[in-house]
Design a protein around this motif. Structure first.
Motif, PDB file in Angstrom:
ATOM      1  N   TYR A 156     -10.144  38.317 -15.009  1.00  0.00           N
ATOM      2  CA  TYR A 156     -10.610  39.659 -15.360  1.00  0.00           C
ATOM      3  C   TYR A 156     -10.333  40.745 -14.319  1.00  0.00           C
ATOM      4  N   SER A 157      -9.962  40.390 -13.114  1.00  0.00           N
ATOM      5  CA  SER A 157      -9.839  41.406 -12.069  1.00  0.00           C
ATOM      6  C   SER A 157      -8.606  42.275 -12.287  1.00  0.00           C
ATOM      7  N   GLY A 158      -8.671  43.510 -11.760  1.00  0.00           N
ATOM      8  CA  GLY A 158      -7.566  44.448 -11.891  1.00  0.00           C
ATOM      9  C   GLY A 158      -6.585  44.372 -10.746  1.00  0.00           C
ATOM     10  N   LEU A 159      -6.217  43.179 -10.336  1.00  0.00           N
ATOM     11  CA  LEU A 159      -5.247  42.999  -9.259  1.00  0.00           C
ATOM     12  C   LEU A 159      -3.849  43.399  -9.735  1.00  0.00           C
ATOM     13  N   SER A 160      -2.990  43.721  -8.794  1.00  0.00           N
ATOM     14  CA  SER A 160      -1.583  43.879  -9.128  1.00  0.00           C
ATOM     15  C   SER A 160      -0.994  42.493  -9.343  1.00  0.00           C
ATOM     16  N   VAL A 161       0.198  42.426  -9.918  1.00  0.00           N
ATOM     17  CA  VAL A 161       0.823  41.120 -10.167  1.00  0.00           C
ATOM     18  C   VAL A 161       1.081  40.387  -8.850  1.00  0.00           C
ATOM     19  N   THR A 162       1.530  41.117  -7.845  1.00  0.00           N
ATOM     20  CA  THR A 162       1.787  40.494  -6.538  1.00  0.00           C
ATOM     21  C   THR A 162       0.498  39.965  -5.929  1.00  0.00           C
ATOM     22  N   GLU A 163      -0.568  40.762  -5.985  1.00  0.00           N
ATOM     23  CA  GLU A 163      -1.865  40.316  -5.457  1.00  0.00           C
ATOM     24  C   GLU A 163      -2.380  39.114  -6.235  1.00  0.00           C
ATOM     25  N   TRP A 164      -2.168  39.142  -7.553  1.00  0.00           N
ATOM     26  CA  TRP A 164      -2.634  38.031  -8.384  1.00  0.00           C
ATOM     27  C   TRP A 164      -1.927  36.734  -8.005  1.00  0.00           C
ATOM     28  N   GLU A 165      -0.617  36.806  -7.837  1.00  0.00           N
ATOM     29  CA  GLU A 165       0.141  35.607  -7.479  1.00  0.00           C
ATOM     30  C   GLU A 165      -0.319  35.042  -6.133  1.00  0.00           C
ATOM     31  N   SER A 166      -0.566  35.921  -5.177  1.00  0.00           N
ATOM     32  CA  SER A 166      -1.033  35.472  -3.862  1.00  0.00           C
ATOM     33  C   SER A 166      -2.404  34.825  -3.962  1.00  0.00           C
ATOM     34  N   TYR A 167      -3.281  35.453  -4.741  1.00  0.00           N
ATOM     35  CA  TYR A 167      -4.633  34.917  -4.884  1.00  0.00           C
ATOM     36  C   TYR A 167      -4.611  33.580  -5.620  1.00  0.00           C
ATOM     37  N   TRP A 168      -3.763  33.454  -6.637  1.00  0.00           N
ATOM     38  CA  TRP A 168      -3.629  32.189  -7.357  1.00  0.00           C
ATOM     39  C   TRP A 168      -3.195  31.073  -6.405  1.00  0.00           C
ATOM     40  N   ASN A 169      -2.161  31.344  -5.617  1.00  0.00           N
ATOM     41  CA  ASN A 169      -1.673  30.333  -4.678  1.00  0.00           C
ATOM     42  C   ASN A 169      -2.762  29.937  -3.689  1.00  0.00           C
ATOM     43  N   TYR A 170      -3.538  30.910  -3.252  1.00  0.00           N
ATOM     44  CA  TYR A 170      -4.627  30.626  -2.310  1.00  0.00           C
ATOM     45  C   TYR A 170      -5.684  29.731  -2.955  1.00  0.00           C
ATOM     46  N   VAL A 171      -6.110  30.069  -4.171  1.00  0.00           N
ATOM     47  CA  VAL A 171      -7.151  29.301  -4.854  1.00  0.00           C
ATOM     48  C   VAL A 171      -6.669  27.875  -5.127  1.00  0.00           C
ATOM     49  N   VAL A 172      -5.455  27.737  -5.622  1.00  0.00           N
ATOM     50  CA  VAL A 172      -4.923  26.416  -5.944  1.00  0.00           C
ATOM     51  C   VAL A 172      -4.790  25.562  -4.681  1.00  0.00           C
ATOM     52  N   ALA A 173      -4.340  26.184  -3.589  1.00  0.00           N
ATOM     53  CA  ALA A 173      -4.181  25.441  -2.345  1.00  0.00           C
ATOM     54  C   ALA A 173      -5.529  25.013  -1.781  1.00  0.00           C
ATOM     55  N   MET A 174      -6.502  25.924  -1.753  1.00  0.00           N
ATOM     56  CA  MET A 174      -7.812  25.613  -1.193  1.00  0.00           C
ATOM     57  C   MET A 174      -8.550  24.562  -2.016  1.00  0.00           C
ATOM     58  N   ALA A 175      -8.340  24.575  -3.345  1.00  0.00           N
ATOM     59  CA  ALA A 175      -9.044  23.622  -4.199  1.00  0.00           C
ATOM     60  C   ALA A 175      -8.252  22.344  -4.427  1.00  0.00           C
ATOM     61  N   GLY A 176      -7.020  22.287  -3.920  1.00  0.00           N
ATOM     62  CA  GLY A 176      -6.203  21.100  -4.089  1.00  0.00           C
ATOM     63  C   GLY A 176      -5.841  20.816  -5.538  1.00  0.00           C
ATOM     64  N   LEU A 177      -5.431  21.857  -6.272  1.00  0.00           N
ATOM     65  CA  LEU A 177      -5.172  21.727  -7.707  1.00  0.00           C
ATOM     66  C   LEU A 177      -3.683  21.773  -8.052  1.00  0.00           C
ATOM     67  N   HIS A 178      -2.826  21.516  -7.073  1.00  0.00           N
ATOM     68  CA  HIS A 178      -1.387  21.608  -7.320  1.00  0.00           C
ATOM     69  C   HIS A 178      -0.923  20.681  -8.438  1.00  0.00           C
ATOM     70  N   ASP A 179      -1.516  19.510  -8.542  1.00  0.00           N
ATOM     71  CA  ASP A 179      -1.062  18.514  -9.511  1.00  0.00           C
ATOM     72  C   ASP A 179      -1.933  18.457 -10.760  1.00  0.00           C
ATOM     73  N   ASN A 180      -2.857  19.399 -10.910  1.00  0.00           N
ATOM     74  CA  ASN A 180      -3.741  19.410 -12.073  1.00  0.00           C
ATOM     75  C   ASN A 180      -2.960  19.896 -13.300  1.00  0.00           C
ATOM     76  N   PRO A 181      -2.814  19.072 -14.340  1.00  0.00           N
ATOM     77  CA  PRO A 181      -2.006  19.458 -15.516  1.00  0.00           C
ATOM     78  C   PRO A 181      -2.522  20.718 -16.199  1.00  0.00           C
ATOM     79  N   TRP A 182      -3.847  20.852 -16.306  1.00  0.00           N
ATOM     80  CA  TRP A 182      -4.405  22.039 -16.963  1.00  0.00           C
ATOM     81  C   TRP A 182      -4.091  23.293 -16.166  1.00  0.00           C
ATOM     82  N   VAL A 183      -4.209  23.223 -14.844  1.00  0.00           N
ATOM     83  CA  VAL A 183      -3.922  24.369 -13.986  1.00  0.00           C
ATOM     84  C   VAL A 183      -2.447  24.749 -14.086  1.00  0.00           C
ATOM     85  N   ILE A 184      -1.573  23.766 -14.107  1.00  0.00           N
ATOM     86  CA  ILE A 184      -0.142  24.033 -14.238  1.00  0.00           C
ATOM     87  C   ILE A 184       0.154  24.719 -15.574  1.00  0.00           C
TER      88      ILE A 184
END
Length: 319
Positions: A156-184
């Motif tokens: 829901y946040s009004g991030l820019s696309v670049t900010e969104w991509e950075s935040y996504w990578n941060y969340v996935v890395a911190m939560a260890g969700l790289h291999d989660n099929p649903w997340v992918i």
């Protein structure tokens, strides 16, 4: 249906039968649906959820948003099933009933059959998945509360696309969700659900199919699962009339109500009050009040330092 058509010259009803000659699909809309679609049909919300009849047919509703931010019905359909071919039939029938006019934005749930029908028949429309259904899936698939909160921010946040991509990578890395099929899978279709990718598109503030869900709830109060077809259709008509009565009340308030104009940007508020409906004005007024929180007072008084009081005005000028 014949009685309805005799009273409404622009009433539209179309159906098809199966191999045994039994009713398969049925779509209808009245003249008021046509008028509302011509006025507010830029946004189309469609959903199929409740089977409120003895035949077990899914009920599909087409709705939009009017100039009061209220829900307006565009049409209804009873379907034989929820396959892609059936959704193509009902969507093409809906478009034909509206003179071929297509919406510029469409919102549905995560049903692949419905999505495929929309993409094929309205290829130029901006397509969006229901944010509410995405949120429910986040809660079901992600069990850590903090990670859930991060995903809600991504929805829901009004991030820019670049900010969104950075935040996504941060969340996935911190939560260890790289291999989660649903997340992918969610990342691969991110342009269909994340607010950051819809900044240039018009959705009238709508981010979910909740308006359809609300209409379904209204219908359920008057429909029973053992009702036959000739009982269901008049009840649906009454539900649509109740929704329209609310619109009439909104129109009355807009014409006759005089909202309280605040002190901040009062001239602008007076102009907005004349140009917009009462509901839209209140929405804009809330934004003006929110903006006023960031306005600094004209004068700042420092505490008494003993010999004198130093008073500064805005922009660094001394008094």
């Amino acid at each position: 249906m014949n009685l309805k058509a005799s009273r409404d010259p622009h009433f539209y009803c179309y159906f098809c039968v199966d191999q045994e000659g039994l009713l398969a699909n049925l779509f209808w809309r009245d003249s008021k649906c046509l008028v509302d679609y011509n006025n507010f049909g830029d946004i189309l919300i469609m959903d199929s959820t409740c089977k409120t009849n003895i035949y077990g047919k899914p009920l599909v509703v087409f709705v939009g948003v009017n100039n009061h931010r209220a829900t307006v019905p565009f049409g209804c359909a009873l379907l034989v099933d929820e396959t892609e071919e059936t959704y193509k039939w009902v969507l093409s029938t809906f478009i034909d009933s509206m003179g071929g006019n297509k919406p510029i934005s469409v919102i549905t749930d995560q049903d692949d059959a419905m999505r495929n029908a929309v993409v094929e028949l309205i290829p130029d429309a901006r397509y969006r998945l229901c944010g509410w259904h995405i949120s429910k899936n986040v809660i079901g698939k992600i069990h850590h509360v903090n990670v859930q909160r991060d995903f809600m921010h991504l929805i829901y946040s009004g991030l820019s696309v670049t900010e969104w991509e950075s935040y996504w990578n941060y969340v996935v890395a911190m939560a260890g969700l790289h291999d989660n099929p649903w997340v992918i899978g969610m990342y691969n279709k991110r342009e269909r659900w994340a607010e950051a990718f819809f900044k240039e598109d018009f959705f009238a503030g709508v981010r979910s199919t909740q308006r359809c869900e609300q209409m379904h709830r209204n219908m359920k109060t008057g429909l029973g699962k053992y009702m036959r077809l000739y009982e269901v259709l008049p009840r649906l008509d009454k539900t649509m009339n109740r929704i329209r009565e609310r619109v009439l009340f909104d129109d009355f308030v807009s014409v006759n109500a005089s909202p309280v104009i605040g002190d901040h940007m009062s001239l602008l508020q007076e102009q907005l009050e004349k140009k917009f409906t009462h509901d839209i004005f209140l929405l804009l007024q809330d934004q003006i009040r929110f903006e006023s929180r960031f306005i600094v007072d004209d004068e700042f008084h420092f505490p008494d330092l003993g010999s004198s009081v130093v008073t500064l005005t805005q922009y660094g000028k001394t008094a």
